[in-house]
Design an enzyme around this catalytic site. Structure first.
Site, PDB file in Angstrom:
ATOM      1  N   ASP A 176       0.774  -1.246   0.000  1.00  0.00           N
ATOM      2  CA  ASP A 176       0.000   0.000   0.000  1.00  0.00           C
ATOM      3  C   ASP A 176       0.809   1.302   0.000  1.00  0.00           C
ATOM      4  O   ASP A 176       0.430   2.267   0.661  1.00  0.00           O
ATOM      5  CB  ASP A 176      -0.968   0.022   1.185  1.00  0.00           C
ATOM      6  CG  ASP A 176      -1.859  -1.202   1.262  1.00  0.00           C
ATOM      7  OD1 ASP A 176      -1.903  -1.968   0.285  1.00  0.00           O
ATOM      8  OD2 ASP A 176      -2.505  -1.402   2.299  1.00  0.00           O
TER       9      ASP A 176
ATOM     10  N   LYS B 226      -7.166  -4.091  -2.710  1.00  0.00           N
ATOM     11  CA  LYS B 226      -7.795  -4.694  -1.537  1.00  0.00           C
ATOM     12  C   LYS B 226      -8.566  -3.637  -0.759  1.00  0.00           C
ATOM     13  O   LYS B 226      -8.304  -2.436  -0.904  1.00  0.00           O
ATOM     14  CB  LYS B 226      -6.753  -5.378  -0.648  1.00  0.00           C
ATOM     15  CG  LYS B 226      -5.708  -4.442  -0.039  1.00  0.00           C
ATOM     16  CD  LYS B 226      -4.660  -5.247   0.706  1.00  0.00           C
ATOM     17  CE  LYS B 226      -3.695  -4.364   1.464  1.00  0.00           C
ATOM     18  NZ  LYS B 226      -4.239  -3.671   2.613  1.00  0.00           N
TER      19      LYS B 226
ATOM     20  N   CYS C  54      -2.299  -2.600   8.301  1.00  0.00           N
ATOM     21  CA  CYS C  54      -2.030  -3.584   7.242  1.00  0.00           C
ATOM     22  C   CYS C  54      -0.790  -4.429   7.503  1.00  0.00           C
ATOM     23  O   CYS C  54      -0.806  -5.640   7.246  1.00  0.00           O
ATOM     24  CB  CYS C  54      -1.932  -2.880   5.891  1.00  0.00           C
ATOM     25  SG  CYS C  54      -3.483  -2.048   5.446  1.00  0.00           S
TER      26      CYS C  54
END
Length: 180
Positions: free
Chosen positions: A20, A80, A113
């Site tokens: 990310d 995601k 995450c």
């Protein structure tokens, strides 16, 4: 759940996760340019050693695409909307690595995450190697565990910096690798 051993990073049985590192996070993540630079270096090492690479993007429609300076052009990006990187598409990438034992983990955000992904990796019986200087969060001060990640610290293996991780992967001299 507890860590019972410290695994080593062996290129043939490892995979690199880049989590990310997107445009909208740039102004809010501590040390963002530095962690992207270190992750880019890990990416170069992984490519040179033919280690599979997985790149995820958290809700790219709202948070933007992976930053260009990471150097991940040409690699698939898996979208995601959950914290963990272990979505079905990533699970397929993992299944394609024969005898997968280790995951090198870089990215953001450590309290969400990175922590969720690390715990999911451990649940699957794999070793996770959090590359400390390639991970951050909005409130990170540069020490580990980062804010919000302390809860998981007892379950995670000791973190490594990128120099330690790269050196471990490059254990065999270049001249010897080129003979095989």
């Amino acid at each position: 759940m507890s860590v019972t051993r410290l695994g080593k990073v062996v290129p043939q049985t490892s995979i690199l996760f880049l989590c990310d590192m997107q445009e909208k996070f740039r102004p809010n993540i501590s040390y963002f340019p530095q962690i992207v630079s270190v992750a880019a270096r890990m990416l170069k090492v992984a490519k040179a050693l033919e280690i599979p690479i997985v790149v995820t993007e958290q809700y790219p429609k709202g948070l933007g695409l992976t930053v260009q300076e990471l150097g991940a052009e040409g690699l698939p990006k898996y979208s995601k909307t959950c914290f963990s990187m272990l979505i079905p598409e990533v699970e397929k990438e993992m299944a394609a690595v024969p005898n997968l034992k280790s995951v090198l983990l870089c990215g953001i955000e450590t309290q969400a995450c990175i922590m969720s992904t690390a715990l999911d990796i451990l649940e699957r019986g794999l070793d996770v190697h959090v590359v400390a200087d390639a991970c951050s969060s909005p409130r990170w001060t540069g020490s580990w565990p980062s804010p919000g990640c302390a809860r998981a610290a007892p379950f995670l293996p000791p973190v490594k910096d990128s120099s330690c991780s790269s050196s471990e992967m490059l254990r065999t001299p270049v001249s010897e690798r080129s003979r095989s």
